[in-house]
Design a protein around this motif. Structure first.
Motif, PDB file in Angstrom:
ATOM      1  N   SER A 131       0.823  -1.208   0.000  1.00  0.00           N
ATOM      2  CA  SER A 131       0.000   0.000   0.000  1.00  0.00           C
ATOM      3  C   SER A 131       0.858   1.260   0.000  1.00  0.00           C
ATOM      4  CB  SER A 131      -0.918   0.005   1.209  1.00  0.00           C
ATOM      5  OG  SER A 131      -0.159   0.066   2.385  1.00  0.00           O
ATOM      6  N   TYR A 132       2.083   1.151   0.509  1.00  0.00           N
ATOM      7  CA  TYR A 132       2.958   2.327   0.505  1.00  0.00           C
ATOM      8  C   TYR A 132       3.271   2.729  -0.927  1.00  0.00           C
ATOM      9  CZ  TYR A 132       3.689   1.302   5.436  1.00  0.00           C
ATOM     10  OH  TYR A 132       3.500   1.073   6.763  1.00  0.00           O
ATOM     11  N   TRP A 133       3.583   1.719  -1.753  1.00  0.00           N
ATOM     12  CA  TRP A 133       3.895   2.007  -3.147  1.00  0.00           C
ATOM     13  C   TRP A 133       2.676   2.498  -3.891  1.00  0.00           C
ATOM     14  CZ3 TRP A 133       8.292   3.222  -4.999  1.00  0.00           C
ATOM     15  CH2 TRP A 133       9.457   2.749  -4.368  1.00  0.00           C
ATOM     16  N   GLN A 134       1.488   1.975  -3.516  1.00  0.00           N
ATOM     17  CA  GLN A 134       0.261   2.417  -4.174  1.00  0.00           C
ATOM     18  C   GLN A 134       0.088   3.919  -3.998  1.00  0.00           C
ATOM     19  OE1 GLN A 134      -3.276   0.203  -3.477  1.00  0.00           O
ATOM     20  NE2 GLN A 134      -2.260  -1.771  -3.489  1.00  0.00           N
ATOM     21  N   LYS A 135       0.376   4.405  -2.783  1.00  0.00           N
ATOM     22  CA  LYS A 135       0.232   5.837  -2.517  1.00  0.00           C
ATOM     23  C   LYS A 135       1.171   6.637  -3.415  1.00  0.00           C
ATOM     24  CE  LYS A 135      -0.822   5.376   2.396  1.00  0.00           C
ATOM     25  NZ  LYS A 135      -2.213   5.712   2.597  1.00  0.00           N
ATOM     26  N   VAL A 136       2.430   6.174  -3.492  1.00  0.00           N
ATOM     27  CA  VAL A 136       3.416   6.882  -4.306  1.00  0.00           C
ATOM     28  C   VAL A 136       2.964   6.916  -5.761  1.00  0.00           C
ATOM     29  CG1 VAL A 136       5.810   6.834  -5.134  1.00  0.00           C
ATOM     30  CG2 VAL A 136       5.297   6.269  -2.750  1.00  0.00           C
ATOM     31  N   VAL A 137       2.488   5.771  -6.259  1.00  0.00           N
ATOM     32  CA  VAL A 137       2.081   5.678  -7.659  1.00  0.00           C
ATOM     33  C   VAL A 137       0.896   6.613  -7.929  1.00  0.00           C
ATOM     34  CG1 VAL A 137       1.062   4.156  -9.393  1.00  0.00           C
ATOM     35  CG2 VAL A 137       2.947   3.340  -7.972  1.00  0.00           C
ATOM     36  N   ILE A 138      -0.123   6.571  -7.059  1.00  0.00           N
ATOM     37  CA  ILE A 138      -1.306   7.409  -7.293  1.00  0.00           C
ATOM     38  C   ILE A 138      -0.945   8.894  -7.272  1.00  0.00           C
ATOM     39  CG2 ILE A 138      -3.504   8.147  -6.272  1.00  0.00           C
ATOM     40  CD1 ILE A 138      -4.169   5.296  -5.830  1.00  0.00           C
ATOM     41  N   GLY A 139      -0.132   9.290  -6.300  1.00  0.00           N
ATOM     42  CA  GLY A 139       0.296  10.688  -6.219  1.00  0.00           C
ATOM     43  C   GLY A 139       1.007  11.116  -7.485  1.00  0.00           C
ATOM     44  N   SER A 140       1.914  10.263  -7.966  1.00  0.00           N
ATOM     45  CA  SER A 140       2.697  10.616  -9.153  1.00  0.00           C
ATOM     46  C   SER A 140       1.800  10.738 -10.371  1.00  0.00           C
ATOM     47  CB  SER A 140       3.763   9.552  -9.435  1.00  0.00           C
ATOM     48  OG  SER A 140       4.427   9.214  -8.249  1.00  0.00           O
ATOM     49  N   ILE A 141       0.825   9.826 -10.488  1.00  0.00           N
ATOM     50  CA  ILE A 141      -0.047   9.857 -11.663  1.00  0.00           C
ATOM     51  C   ILE A 141      -0.895  11.126 -11.682  1.00  0.00           C
ATOM     52  CG2 ILE A 141      -2.098   8.762 -12.657  1.00  0.00           C
ATOM     53  CD1 ILE A 141      -0.690   6.095 -12.064  1.00  0.00           C
ATOM     54  N   ILE A 142      -1.382  11.525 -10.511  1.00  0.00           N
ATOM     55  CA  ILE A 142      -2.174  12.757 -10.439  1.00  0.00           C
ATOM     56  C   ILE A 142      -1.343  13.938 -10.937  1.00  0.00           C
ATOM     57  CG2 ILE A 142      -3.231  14.403  -8.854  1.00  0.00           C
ATOM     58  CD1 ILE A 142      -3.965  11.901  -7.133  1.00  0.00           C
ATOM     59  N   LEU A 143      -0.102  13.987 -10.438  1.00  0.00           N
ATOM     60  CA  LEU A 143       0.771  15.093 -10.800  1.00  0.00           C
ATOM     61  C   LEU A 143       1.044  15.108 -12.301  1.00  0.00           C
ATOM     62  CD1 LEU A 143       1.890  17.158  -8.937  1.00  0.00           C
ATOM     63  CD2 LEU A 143       4.010  15.882  -8.780  1.00  0.00           C
ATOM     64  N   LEU A 144       1.375  13.927 -12.837  1.00  0.00           N
ATOM     65  CA  LEU A 144       1.673  13.815 -14.264  1.00  0.00           C
ATOM     66  C   LEU A 144       0.471  14.227 -15.103  1.00  0.00           C
ATOM     67  CD1 LEU A 144       3.690  10.502 -14.624  1.00  0.00           C
ATOM     68  CD2 LEU A 144       4.421  12.823 -15.193  1.00  0.00           C
ATOM     69  N   ALA A 145      -0.714  13.757 -14.682  1.00  0.00           N
ATOM     70  CA  ALA A 145      -1.915  14.052 -15.458  1.00  0.00           C
ATOM     71  C   ALA A 145      -2.163  15.550 -15.512  1.00  0.00           C
ATOM     72  CB  ALA A 145      -3.112  13.335 -14.858  1.00  0.00           C
ATOM     73  N   VAL A 146      -1.985  16.213 -14.372  1.00  0.00           N
ATOM     74  CA  VAL A 146      -2.257  17.647 -14.331  1.00  0.00           C
ATOM     75  C   VAL A 146      -1.225  18.411 -15.152  1.00  0.00           C
ATOM     76  CG1 VAL A 146      -2.438  19.651 -12.844  1.00  0.00           C
ATOM     77  CG2 VAL A 146      -3.448  17.497 -12.139  1.00  0.00           C
ATOM     78  N   ILE A 147       0.048  18.012 -15.034  1.00  0.00           N
ATOM     79  CA  ILE A 147       1.094  18.682 -15.817  1.00  0.00           C
ATOM     80  C   ILE A 147       0.802  18.536 -17.307  1.00  0.00           C
ATOM     81  CG2 ILE A 147       3.531  18.567 -16.470  1.00  0.00           C
ATOM     82  CD1 ILE A 147       4.121  17.762 -13.552  1.00  0.00           C
ATOM     83  N   PHE A 148       0.425  17.310 -17.695  1.00  0.00           N
ATOM     84  CA  PHE A 148       0.139  17.038 -19.096  1.00  0.00           C
ATOM     85  C   PHE A 148      -1.032  17.886 -19.581  1.00  0.00           C
ATOM     86  CE2 PHE A 148      -1.604  14.702 -22.649  1.00  0.00           C
ATOM     87  CZ  PHE A 148      -0.466  14.382 -23.355  1.00  0.00           C
TER      88      PHE A 148
END
Lengths: 323, 325
Positions: free
Chosen positions: B300-317
């Motif tokens: 679950s720790y990695w899940q948090k990191v992955v979800i956070g990163s995807i949100i950031l990437l999506a918004v930047i894109f």
């Protein structure tokens, strides 16, 4: 609109007053006639429970309040909000109020140690319950649950319920030390079993029942409903697992941990009791009673009989759930 | 070709969602099973309702971080009301759940709306206060204990399934999914096809201009906050129904996932644009990532990191696309 607003505002004020009024008697349980001279000779003991938002700590508080009547001391019980900063402030305030002894559930030893040591320097003996601090030696006595032993009991129940070679799972909570200990005890016993059970890690439910429901339903899909037993390290996890198992039409049996009222009700229920069959229970009321007893002993004799008291958890099944 | 390119750019979030599904379909053998897909839709339901309501207030240029607490309050409230009717029918249980959501959501939303429109408290602070008050109220009325002992009819809406077959004795289609689809569709139409919906966009684009062109902006803001809180409260009663149990600690932190879903779906935090329908793609992305990683037993720790990163990437894109356009 303005009229409505003023009604709303005054309602809010009345409510908040009522809320304050409601919490006071619980926080300061004094014997009858707190004003007279006899009462002033009473010892005052300060307690900081981990969080008032957990039934477990509320039951510890109940044990403390019972003891205050039996042993004749004045109890001040405060809510540490599972925050070492809040807890430290409470310790300092209790010292300023001149209490005779302080006991706290030391959920974050690193953060509360300076305040504990400062209290000790002021000559106020410090005690711990539920969780203790390994980083300081000022703690006079610790009363807690043996969580590793609780995990072992969970493991024994898992082995009892599962047949050789079946899959068994655990729903974890990776942050609190108590839950880490439960997991360690469970794994130790299940691994050593000659039933050769297939152990799977269902995930970290983070104290959220809905999250546990999701984890459990995903684990059931991934294993084609083929999970014989699940050990939940806390009752909210067991509640979530129960909903998932019923929705998936699986026949997984649940072992919960905590001994909360909802667990007993589920075990006794005709429908839910088919799944939730066993519970490892702590004894929080006893923890509250024992810590109070030891503080009083220390204040009377200058020492305690035992510096560490571990209250053994026990197993609840259909047979004893009604007690 | 140019058209396809333009479509892809505009709908990157859909492409990304499909990519994710294919990825998990290849790496696990259970992702595309009927059971898992149905689980997935039921797991999306709560966040879908929260994100739907949030879309309205975010389009207004506001925010509501109280949705998780309002959901929890409505959940325990409905469970406590449910305890008064031990002999309830399924129909009665739906009434209890929906009316509880309307009451709690209505009161909380009205409170937020009044604070924002009359007292001019910024939405962030208003809803921060509501978040704390509602959570406190939840613990006060329950005494910190779960509300349990509800009859099984209570869980029909949240945990029941339709279409029982031999291979699926418990039914296939989650009722919670159907319910959510209907509510979300209505809310989508309300925002995209009605005069009120137009007013929401207009108010979010430019408050002054909207006001000067005769829109009662305060009323629009008030209505949107009430809708947002009712959606949150509906999410909360569904959690209680699903668990057959009112949990005072439920839905803690769900506001962040709901805001993230809305933003992933292209709703701009500065207001003026966005859509309920597109927010659902954001909801689906977060649910698919959670579900897929659970199936792969990723910590679950990695899940948090992955979800956070995807949100950031999506918004930047998304920002990069908008700048180009």
């Amino acid at each position: 609109m303005k009229k409505f607003l003023s009604v709303l505002l005054s309602a809010t004020m009345v409510l908040s007053l009522a809320a304050c009024g409601g919490s006071k008697p619980a926080a300061e349980a004094e014997g009858e006639g707190g004003q007279d001279a006899a009462a002033e000779e009473k010892l005052t003991l300060g307690f900081i429970v981990g969080s008032r938002e957990h039934v477990f700590y509320n039951l510890i508080e109940e044990g403390i309040l019972n003891a205050s009547e039996e042993l004749g001391f004045r109890a001040i019980v405060l809510d540490g909000e599972l925050d070492s900063n809040v807890t430290s402030d409470h310790i300092n305030n209790l010292v300023a109020q001149g209490v005779d002894a302080i006991a706290l559930s030391c959920n974050d030893p690193g953060g509360t140690t300076p305040a504990m040591e400062a209290a000790d320097k002021e000559g106020i003996p410090v005690f711990t319950f539920d969780c203790t601090s390994e980083v300081t030696d000022v703690v006079k006595c610790f009363v807690g649950t043996d969580n590793v032993e609780g995990g072992r009991l969970g493991g024994q129940e898992t082995i009892r319920l599962a047949e050789a070679g079946q899959t068994v799972g655990i729903i974890n909570f990776d942050e609190p030390q108590s839950c880490i200990d439960r997991r360690a005890g469970w794994e130790e016993v299940v691994k050593a079993s000659d039933k050769k059970l297939n152990m799977i890690d269902i995930g970290n439910y983070e104290g959220d029942a809905a999250k546990a429901e999701q984890l459990m339903s995903d684990a059931l899909s991934a294993n084609n409903n083929d999970i014989a037993v699940v050990f939940a390290v806390g009752d909210p996890a067991a509640t979530g697992a129960l909903a998932a198992i019923k929705a998936a039409g699986a026949s997984t049996e649940i072992i919960g941990f905590d001994g909360n009222p909802e667990a007993k009700a589920a075990i006794l229920d005709a429908e839910n009791g088919k799944y939730w069959v066993s519970e490892i229970s702590q004894n929080p009321v006893e923890i509250g009673k024992q810590i109070s007893q030891n503080m009083m002993d220390y204040l009377k004799n200058g020492s305690v009989a035992q510096a560490e008291i571990m209250i053994a958890p026990y197993i609840i099944t259909k047979e004893n759930a009604a007690e | 070709m140019e058209k396809l390119k333009a479509w892809l750019k505009k709908n990157m979030v859909i492409v990304f969602l499909i990519g994710l599904c294919i990825g998990f379909g290849v790496t696990t053998d259970t992702f595309f099973t009927t059971k898992n897909v149905m689980n997935l839709t039921s797991q999306m339901a709560i966040n879908a309702l929260l994100a739907t309501g949030l879309t309205y207030v975010i389009i207004l240029g506001g925010i509501d971080i109280s949705v998780g607490s309002v959901a929890a309050l409505a959940g325990v409230f409905s469970a406590m009301v449910g305890l008064l009717f031990p002999e309830m029918s399924v129909f009665m249980s739906i009434i209890i759940l929906v009316v509880s959501a309307l009451i709690i959501g209505g009161v909380c939303g009205f409170f937020n709306g009044i604070m924002i429109t009359k007292f001019k408290v910024v939405p962030m602070i208003t809803t921060l206060a509501t978040m704390t008050i509602a959570r406190g109220a939840t613990y006060i009325i329950t005494g910190g204990t779960a509300v349990f002992g509800l009859p099984s009819q209570f869980s029909w809406l949240g945990a029941g399934r339709l279409l029982t077959t031999d291979s699926h004795p418990n039914g296939i289609i989650p009722i919670i999914t159907l319910f959510t689809v209907i509510v979300v569709a209505l809310m989508h139409v309300l925002l995209s096809q009605t005069v009120f919906g137009r007013h929401v966009y207009a108010t979010g684009s430019n408050l002054q201009v909207a006001h000067l062109s005769g829109i009662n902006t305060n009323r629009v803001i008030m209505k949107s906050h009430i809708l947002c809180s009712i959606m949150a409260a509906l999410g909360g009663v569904l959690v209680a129904s699903k668990l057959q149990n009112g949990q005072p600690g439920a839905c803690e932190g769900y506001e962040m996932y709901a805001i993230a879903s809305t933003v992933l779906g292209g709703t701009s935090l500065s207001g003026g644009s966005g859509s309920v329908g597109r927010a659902m793609f954001g909801v689906a992305i977060i649910a698919v990532i959670n579900n897929g990683m659970n199936l792969l037993s990723i910590s679950s720790y990695w899940q948090k990191v992955v979800i956070g990163s995807i949100i950031l990437l999506a918004v930047i894109f998304d920002m990069a696309q908008k700048k180009k356009a």
